[in-house]
Design a protein around this motif. Sequence first.
Motif, PDB file in Angstrom:
ATOM      1  N   GLN A   1       0.814  -1.209   0.000  1.00 19.22           N
ATOM      2  CA  GLN A   1       0.000   0.000   0.000  1.00 19.22           C
ATOM      3  C   GLN A   1       0.855   1.269   0.000  1.00 19.22           C
ATOM      4  OE1 GLN A   1      -2.524   0.244   3.458  1.00 19.22           O
ATOM      5  NE2 GLN A   1      -3.210   2.329   3.016  1.00 19.22           N
ATOM      6  N   THR A   2       2.076   1.182   0.539  1.00 25.61           N
ATOM      7  CA  THR A   2       2.820   2.381   0.912  1.00 25.61           C
ATOM      8  C   THR A   2       4.107   2.620   0.146  1.00 25.61           C
ATOM      9  OG1 THR A   2       1.966   2.063   3.166  1.00 25.61           O
ATOM     10  CG2 THR A   2       3.800   3.587   2.900  1.00 25.61           C
ATOM     11  N   THR A   3       4.894   1.582  -0.109  1.00 25.70           N
ATOM     12  CA  THR A   3       6.286   1.798  -0.525  1.00 25.70           C
ATOM     13  C   THR A   3       6.417   2.616  -1.805  1.00 25.70           C
ATOM     14  OG1 THR A   3       6.326  -0.346  -1.665  1.00 25.70           O
ATOM     15  CG2 THR A   3       7.130  -0.292   0.602  1.00 25.70           C
ATOM     16  N   SER A   4       5.516   2.432  -2.762  1.00 33.75           N
ATOM     17  CA  SER A   4       5.651   3.097  -4.060  1.00 33.75           C
ATOM     18  C   SER A   4       5.590   4.615  -3.956  1.00 33.75           C
ATOM     19  CB  SER A   4       4.565   2.612  -5.023  1.00 33.75           C
ATOM     20  OG  SER A   4       4.762   1.256  -5.364  1.00 33.75           O
ATOM     21  N   TYR A   5       5.062   5.121  -2.852  1.00 29.66           N
ATOM     22  CA  TYR A   5       4.926   6.565  -2.701  1.00 29.66           C
ATOM     23  C   TYR A   5       6.143   7.200  -2.034  1.00 29.66           C
ATOM     24  CZ  TYR A   5       0.237   5.423  -4.077  1.00 29.66           C
ATOM     25  OH  TYR A   5      -0.842   4.946  -4.783  1.00 29.66           O
ATOM     26  N   TRP A   6       7.147   6.397  -1.709  1.00 29.26           N
ATOM     27  CA  TRP A   6       8.386   6.895  -1.122  1.00 29.26           C
ATOM     28  C   TRP A   6       9.470   6.960  -2.190  1.00 29.26           C
ATOM     29  CZ3 TRP A   6       9.642   8.513   3.873  1.00 29.26           C
ATOM     30  CH2 TRP A   6       8.581   8.455   4.791  1.00 29.26           C
TER      31      TRP A   6
ATOM     32  N   GLU B   1      12.875   6.504  -4.333  1.00 25.61           N
ATOM     33  CA  GLU B   1      13.778   5.385  -4.586  1.00 25.61           C
ATOM     34  C   GLU B   1      14.920   5.424  -3.576  1.00 25.61           C
ATOM     35  OE1 GLU B   1      16.651   3.686  -8.210  1.00 25.61           O
ATOM     36  OE2 GLU B   1      15.393   5.472  -8.495  1.00 25.61           O
TER      37      GLU B   1
ATOM     38  N   THR C   1      14.626   4.420  -0.411  1.00 20.78           N
ATOM     39  CA  THR C   1      14.116   4.380   0.962  1.00 20.78           C
ATOM     40  C   THR C   1      14.211   2.960   1.513  1.00 20.78           C
ATOM     41  OG1 THR C   1      12.593   6.208   0.538  1.00 20.78           O
ATOM     42  CG2 THR C   1      12.107   4.809   2.434  1.00 20.78           C
TER      43      THR C   1
ATOM     44  N   GLU D   1      11.361  -1.234  -7.944  1.00 20.31           N
ATOM     45  CA  GLU D   1      11.240   0.224  -7.863  1.00 20.31           C
ATOM     46  C   GLU D   1      12.375   0.849  -7.053  1.00 20.31           C
ATOM     47  OE1 GLU D   1       6.477   1.066  -8.343  1.00 20.31           O
ATOM     48  OE2 GLU D   1       7.254   0.801  -6.302  1.00 20.31           O
TER      49      GLU D   1
ATOM     50  N   HIS E   1      13.288   0.185  -3.756  1.00 19.96           N
ATOM     51  CA  HIS E   1      13.122   0.262  -2.311  1.00 19.96           C
ATOM     52  C   HIS E   1      13.717  -0.985  -1.653  1.00 19.96           C
ATOM     53  CE1 HIS E   1       9.669   2.668  -3.952  1.00 19.96           C
ATOM     54  NE2 HIS E   1      10.234   3.557  -3.153  1.00 19.96           N
TER      55      HIS E   1
ATOM     56  N   SER F   1      -8.056   4.098  -2.862  1.00 18.16           N
ATOM     57  CA  SER F   1      -6.847   4.836  -3.220  1.00 18.16           C
ATOM     58  C   SER F   1      -5.821   3.987  -3.964  1.00 18.16           C
ATOM     59  CB  SER F   1      -6.208   5.431  -1.966  1.00 18.16           C
ATOM     60  OG  SER F   1      -5.877   4.409  -1.034  1.00 18.16           O
ATOM     61  N   LEU F   2      -5.987   2.672  -3.974  1.00 16.85           N
ATOM     62  CA  LEU F   2      -5.112   1.789  -4.744  1.00 16.85           C
ATOM     63  C   LEU F   2      -5.762   1.365  -6.057  1.00 16.85           C
ATOM     64  CD1 LEU F   2      -3.676  -0.466  -1.887  1.00 16.85           C
ATOM     65  CD2 LEU F   2      -2.652   1.546  -2.955  1.00 16.85           C
TER      66      LEU F   2
END
Length: 286
Positions: A56-61, A63, A65, A88, A90, A248-249
């Motif tokens: 749910q979260t990692t893609s919005y941080w 590269e 992280t 991606e 991460h 949101s996904l």
Amino acid sequence: MSNKLLVFQSDFGLSDGAVSAMYGVAKSVSLDLQLSDLTHDIPPYNIWEASYRLYQTTSYWPEGTVFVSVVDPGVGSDRLSVVVKTNEGHYIVTPDNGTVTHLAQSVGIAEARVIDEKVNRLARSYESYTFHGRDVYAYTAARLAAGEITFAQVGPALPVDQLITFHTPIAGVEQGLVTGTVDILDVRFGNLWTSVNKELFFKEGINYGDTLEVTIFDGQRQVYKNVMSFGKSFADTQVGEPLLYINSLEKIGVALNQGSFADAYHVKTGAQWKINLRKAAKIVYG
């Protein structure tokens, strides 16, 4: 690539000092690290939810992280401790127990390494076998995020296909029946987030305003069956009415307007919780 961003996830909660101890280890490695929380409210031992929250979260941080995910019912056993690099860019520092399942399916895993605890373990912690989140994961992740070690220096390579993952049923459609699973809750509001992508709906000619028959099963046991409309937002229904929406996904969600669908109908999540949807006659409210 190091960007000094370090994000923590666990099932520890915040009622004791466990999370703070992990923070302290990370800051002892480098005061320049920026520490954030994904969540520490994963239900105890729920690896499935830990896996989904990463997805749910990692893609919005950015590269580079580094994420620490500690939901570890097998702590102290012979399960491996790993760092994986996603396609991606991460990094996930975690026990090898299925935590990377949803990331493997969504973005893919580029590389994996087993943590070499002879090098990447907090000093003076070798007789502690129950807090790898502090002694191994936070320490290794902090060193990686701070640029003190490279990914290669984490430890020996592990073939990606040897990572432990669990079965996640694939959503599909046959003869107008859309099938999927209730993967996770929008916890605070009690909405159901399903595995059904919006594309399945639109491909079947389901449009906003349509009415659908919704059936939910716990294994083979039917726990819910009713009709509801497919709306763009909660404002498309009256307070207390159920609705389908795109979350949101960009997957299909099930909600009660200003209520908890999960609580009202005792719905939980995971591979055994199935949902079926098909077009029905349009609801007309008098």
